[in-house]
Design an enzyme around this catalytic site. Structure first.
Site, PDB file in Angstrom:
ATOM      1  N   ARG A   1       0.821  -1.212   0.000  1.00 52.79           N
ATOM      2  CA  ARG A   1       0.000   0.000   0.000  1.00 52.79           C
ATOM      3  C   ARG A   1       0.855   1.261   0.000  1.00 52.79           C
ATOM      4  O   ARG A   1       0.612   2.186  -0.773  1.00 52.79           O
ATOM      5  CB  ARG A   1      -0.930  -0.012   1.217  1.00 52.79           C
ATOM      6  CG  ARG A   1      -1.853   1.193   1.294  1.00 52.79           C
ATOM      7  CD  ARG A   1      -2.722   1.138   2.528  1.00 52.79           C
ATOM      8  NE  ARG A   1      -1.928   1.090   3.736  1.00 52.79           N
ATOM      9  CZ  ARG A   1      -1.376   2.148   4.311  1.00 52.79           C
ATOM     10  NH1 ARG A   1      -1.517   3.351   3.765  1.00 52.79           N
ATOM     11  NH2 ARG A   1      -0.679   2.036   5.418  1.00 52.79           N
TER      12      ARG A   1
ATOM     13  N   ARG B   1      10.805  -0.096   9.133  1.00 54.75           N
ATOM     14  CA  ARG B   1      11.257  -0.537  10.445  1.00 54.75           C
ATOM     15  C   ARG B   1      12.784  -0.616  10.427  1.00 54.75           C
ATOM     16  O   ARG B   1      13.383  -1.049   9.425  1.00 54.75           O
ATOM     17  CB  ARG B   1      10.666  -1.905  10.822  1.00 54.75           C
ATOM     18  CG  ARG B   1       9.168  -1.893  11.122  1.00 54.75           C
ATOM     19  CD  ARG B   1       8.825  -1.042  12.335  1.00 54.75           C
ATOM     20  NE  ARG B   1       7.406  -1.049  12.667  1.00 54.75           N
ATOM     21  CZ  ARG B   1       6.516  -0.194  12.195  1.00 54.75           C
ATOM     22  NH1 ARG B   1       6.896   0.745  11.333  1.00 54.75           N
ATOM     23  NH2 ARG B   1       5.257  -0.259  12.574  1.00 54.75           N
TER      24      ARG B   1
ATOM     25  N   ASP C   1      13.717   7.319   9.670  1.00 52.71           N
ATOM     26  CA  ASP C   1      12.646   7.601  10.626  1.00 52.71           C
ATOM     27  C   ASP C   1      12.495   6.476  11.638  1.00 52.71           C
ATOM     28  O   ASP C   1      11.757   6.627  12.611  1.00 52.71           O
ATOM     29  CB  ASP C   1      11.326   7.791   9.861  1.00 52.71           C
ATOM     30  CG  ASP C   1      10.182   8.243  10.749  1.00 52.71           C
ATOM     31  OD1 ASP C   1      10.394   9.162  11.559  1.00 52.71           O
ATOM     32  OD2 ASP C   1       9.078   7.663  10.637  1.00 52.71           O
TER      33      ASP C   1
ATOM     34  N   GLU D   1      14.362   2.111  19.793  1.00 52.50           N
ATOM     35  CA  GLU D   1      13.612   3.360  19.858  1.00 52.50           C
ATOM     36  C   GLU D   1      13.077   3.571  21.270  1.00 52.50           C
ATOM     37  O   GLU D   1      12.566   2.612  21.861  1.00 52.50           O
ATOM     38  CB  GLU D   1      12.464   3.353  18.858  1.00 52.50           C
ATOM     39  CG  GLU D   1      12.933   3.245  17.404  1.00 52.50           C
ATOM     40  CD  GLU D   1      11.781   3.297  16.393  1.00 52.50           C
ATOM     41  OE1 GLU D   1      10.619   3.537  16.810  1.00 52.50           O
ATOM     42  OE2 GLU D   1      12.043   3.088  15.206  1.00 52.50           O
TER      43      GLU D   1
ATOM     44  N   HIS E   1      10.565   8.541  14.356  1.00 54.53           N
ATOM     45  CA  HIS E   1       9.450   7.664  14.000  1.00 54.53           C
ATOM     46  C   HIS E   1       8.148   8.456  13.890  1.00 54.53           C
ATOM     47  O   HIS E   1       7.172   8.202  14.596  1.00 54.53           O
ATOM     48  CB  HIS E   1       9.296   6.517  14.999  1.00 54.53           C
ATOM     49  CG  HIS E   1       8.627   5.314  14.392  1.00 54.53           C
ATOM     50  ND1 HIS E   1       8.877   4.024  14.801  1.00 54.53           N
ATOM     51  CD2 HIS E   1       7.701   5.188  13.398  1.00 54.53           C
ATOM     52  CE1 HIS E   1       8.156   3.171  14.094  1.00 54.53           C
ATOM     53  NE2 HIS E   1       7.434   3.856  13.233  1.00 54.53           N
TER      54      HIS E   1
ATOM     55  N   GLY F   1       6.459   8.741  10.907  1.00 54.29           N
ATOM     56  CA  GLY F   1       5.753   8.374   9.681  1.00 54.29           C
ATOM     57  C   GLY F   1       4.247   8.311   9.806  1.00 54.29           C
ATOM     58  O   GLY F   1       3.515   8.799   8.936  1.00 54.29           O
TER      59      GLY F   1
END
Length: 323
Positions: free
Chosen positions: A160, A241, A265, A270, A289, A291
């Site tokens: 997607r 990821r 990102d 994390e 992160h 996104g």
């Protein structure tokens, strides 16, 4: 009253982005606005009956779940959570309620990641973060960027998000090529891209953008051999990821100047540790992160969490991932 914890609300927006009153009328709700280590979480979350998570921000391994005696419900975004030990939750009678991405409230938010990925790409190839810092410090321009028009975008994954990226590439005058393990020539063409072999994707692309799901077969998918194939002026963008890319190999390639730069990102760990080497490399554009982090997406996530908690309070839990 049952105790509900909303975890990792970094922006302090959870209670504003959804109507939590149906939960707050019946529960004691506590918002945690910073990331908790496992040791901190074992202590801080011990009294709670419900934990509401946001993607993979908080890991819930067996070693933590077994130290939370009151836990009865975990809400997650998506149908699964890679860093949640589902077996441990099930063994302890903890229900895991997933969100409903098919719901109309998620539709307007689905472009959050591809839009951000494209923005990160532009920021990276035009050295925007470095020039921004220089302006803040009173300086002026000192770098040259790269034009995207006429260049080749390599899409590692054409799901997607990847398909949306292919559409953006066309608008920017880029040639889109793609590869993934199961991608066919027909599916690639339908998305506006050309299927190539993996090695070709890395050797021909001016920008490689990662859009595969993290799994055992994609972990380390971008390693030293792949990075070695990239052009010296090429860039790597990762909004998927962190572990899909061999972090040590990427750092070596960036330090040696074997590729022009990277826009990242996502990371192996994390939040990214303060002393991490990626923070000091001049040819890396970093974001924490972001996104999927838009008001629309988080609102949909929190609305689903409210719905799941209320259903559990009513004794009729919904969307249970571990029935």
């Amino acid at each position: 009253m049952p105790k509900v914890a909303i975890l990792d609300d970094y922006a302090g927006a959870a209670l504003d982005l959804a109507d939590w009153s149906p939960v707050r009328d019946r529960c004691e709700v506590t918002v945690f606005d910073r990331h908790l280590s496992e040791a901190e979480a074992a202590d801080a979350l011990r009294p709670f009956d419900v934990i509401c998570t946001v993607r993979e921000r908080m890991a819930l391994p067996r070693t933590l779940i077994e130290r939370l005696p009151n836990l009865r419900l975990i809400t997650i975004v998506g149908r699964s959570l890679p860093n949640l030990d589902m077996a441990a939750a099930s063994e302890r009678g903890v229900l895991v309620a997933h969100s409903d991405f098919a719901h109309p409230r998620f539709r307007s938010a689905r472009d959050a990641t591809p839009e951000f990925a494209w923005g990160l790409m532009i920021a990276t190839v035009r050295n925007l973060a470095e020039e921004h810092r220089r302006m803040r410090d009173g300086g002026w321009q000192a770098t040259t960027g790269m034009t995207l028009s006429g260049k080749t975008l390599g899409l590692l994954g054409l799901g997607r998000v990847g398909r949306r990226m292919a559409a953006y590439a066309k608008a920017f005058g880029m040639d889109a090529i793609a590869w993934s393990q199961n991608l066919t020539e027909e599916a690639a063409a339908a998305a506006g891209a050309r299927r190539v072999e993996k090695a070709t994707l890395f050797s021909e692309s001016d920008v490689v953008s990662v859009h595969v799901v993290l799994s055992e077969r994609t972990r380390g998918l971008v390693g030293r051999p792949e990075l070695a194939l990239m052009k010296p002026h090429a860039y790597l963008i990762n909004t998927s990821r962190g572990p899909i890319v061999d972090e040590a190999a990427l750092i070596d390639a960036l330090r040696a100047g074997r590729i022009a730069g990277a826009g990242l990102d996502v990371f192996d760990v994390e939040p990214l540790p303060p002393d991490h080497p990626l923070r000091s490399l001049p040819n890396v554009t970093l974001s924490p992160h972001l996104g999927y982090v838009t008001r629309e997406m988080l609102s949909a996530c929190y609305e689903d969490a409210v719905e799941a908690v209320v259903a559990w309070l009513d004794g009729a839990p919904i969307r249970i991932a571990n029935p």
